[in-house]
Design an enzyme around this catalytic site. Sequence first.
Site, mmCIF file in Angstrom:
data_model
loop_
_atom_site.group_PDB
_atom_site.id
_atom_site.type_symbol
_atom_site.label_atom_id
_atom_site.label_comp_id
_atom_site.label_asym_id
_atom_site.label_seq_id
_atom_site.Cartn_x
_atom_site.Cartn_y
_atom_site.Cartn_z
ATOM 1 N N GLU A 68 0.804 -1.217 0.000
ATOM 2 C CA GLU A 68 0.000 0.000 0.000
ATOM 3 C C GLU A 68 0.842 1.275 0.000
ATOM 4 O OE1 GLU A 68 -3.491 0.575 -0.005
ATOM 5 O OE2 GLU A 68 -3.449 -1.503 -0.725
ATOM 6 N N SER A 333 -46.471 -33.282 20.748
ATOM 7 C CA SER A 333 -46.366 -34.200 21.893
ATOM 8 C C SER A 333 -45.225 -33.857 22.842
ATOM 9 C CB SER A 333 -46.212 -35.642 21.394
ATOM 10 O OG SER A 333 -47.382 -36.063 20.736
#
Length: 606
Positions: A68, A333
């Site tokens: 960079e 159930s």
Amino acid sequence: MLSLAAALSMAAVQAPDLPRMPPITREPQITYLDRAGAVIGVRGGRYAPPVDIAKLPAHVPAAFVAIEDRRFYEHDGFDARGIARAVVAGIGAGRPTQGASTITQQLARNLFLTQERTLERKATELVYAVELERTYTKKQILGLYLSRVYFGSGAYGLEAASQRYFNKAAARLSLKEAAMLAGVLKSPSGYNPVEQPERCLERARLVLNAMVETGAITPAQRDKAAAQKPRVWKTAPNGPAQYFLDWVDGEVRRMVPKPTRDLMVETTLDQAMEAAAGTAVRAGVEAWRGQGADQAAIVAIDGQGRVRALVGGTNHATAPYNRAVSARRQAGSAWKPIVYLTALERGLTPDSPVVDEPVTIAGWTPSNYEVGAYLGPITLETALAKSVNTVAARLADEVGRPAIAQTARRIGIASTVNTDPAMALGTTLVSPLELTQAYAAFSNGGNRVQPYGIERIRSGGQVIFQKRPPAPAPAVANPALSDLNRMLRTVMTSGTGARAAIPGHDLAGKTGTTSDYKDAWFCGYTGGLASCAWMGRDDGRPMARISGSTAPAQMWRSFMSTALKRIPAQPIPAGPPPVAPPAQPAEEAVLPAVSPPPITEDMPPL
């Protein structure tokens, strides 16, 4: 344009009193930790605190500098030669092009400016870059820069990117991994490690070459790193935990509505359990998708109420709705233990005789989905193990549905409980979190728990909230509790829950399937840990014969196989002893003996 670039450079260097930079602000973040102290997510502000460069391996910052801004440690905020090259390259376009910005300039733009490409903005950027260099050290500038750059996939900052792609702290990044992340910055979408793996690796090779050119590494180190193949996580490793974070984040926001400083929240989550739950949910839906499965959820709560795992769907990124907490579905159930508990508390036992035969209650006639026929005379234990609907319906009618609703409230069901005849078969709408809370009372010896996910909150190093250990809240007594545990163990050894059994562990549980197969459940527990697995569809349409004894039981077993390794092995607690009649006062035992009066037929029995 060349003269303009030179003028800008000279002005930035020679100006004795540069304009003051705007204050560097950052919204407070909330960092969440699992119960072992590992980061599981960050909420709040986009940007993390500045990266501490001193805590990183040297090759990590070197990778970013090499690709960079290789003159980063030499310039005073801008690179005049770089600006001149960029201006020349942009003459044809009539404006400056990208490629001239130093790391300091990029940071100035990120902190204070927009992304527009104008000479005015560039001049302001230069001024702010010089002011940054005058105010901060190179390490501070680089650390602030690395905390704010975007790496794609929602990751802002080096730490977030390291966790997202490699599931590790930035301090543990290898040379190859650092090169991959440094290469992403040019185009977070074009070089994304997940979406563009080949282009990412190609770019990483350029970064490694640049590091050799700058002297950061040797050719031999480059070649060794280039040959490595780091594991890249296609989905965020802590993805399943985002459902849990959605839940606790709402609570933190209520407790600390407007934090002015970063918060550190220590949670109850067990990350290994959470990962196992996420895997079970995804695998379960994928395996049963052909039969209509669309979503699933798993919740686990320990005996004190700590939520150890909470997964509300298959993929938080694409389906963030939290089914574990917010969805209200019929329990089927899986509700029956509440019915049977109420009956046991009224004096029935597992061996009490009942009859499975046609029954009609207020014009409603239930049928048996699990057994498909009537079994005739059986015991209460067999009726629950085989999930016989007729027996559950008659029991509810006999003990009273309002009494069952009271039992449900007592063990943690907060949703509205309907009391029509079908309630015995689980028509009440509950969330997975809520139903797991109820089962937790069976797992810990009969105490109701209040689920919680936050242990401690810190701000600036100071503890501002500390969860107090919950006091025991007895909700189920013996002999009803021990009888219910016995019956629910039978469900797993010879009943509908056989697929969920794990040899060598004391387990109990219950399957649940609603009418038309719209919802399927398995809820179970061992000593000190209860969990529920749910499967269904968000649109409420039926699945193709997916019952609680199939996919949910398998999901639950998959999850618990890991969970049982994370907790001390212990049997299901027997609970408190049955309440005995009060003993006679001790002082009566030392009174002088007297002859009892003669017993007559008129005297009440002693």
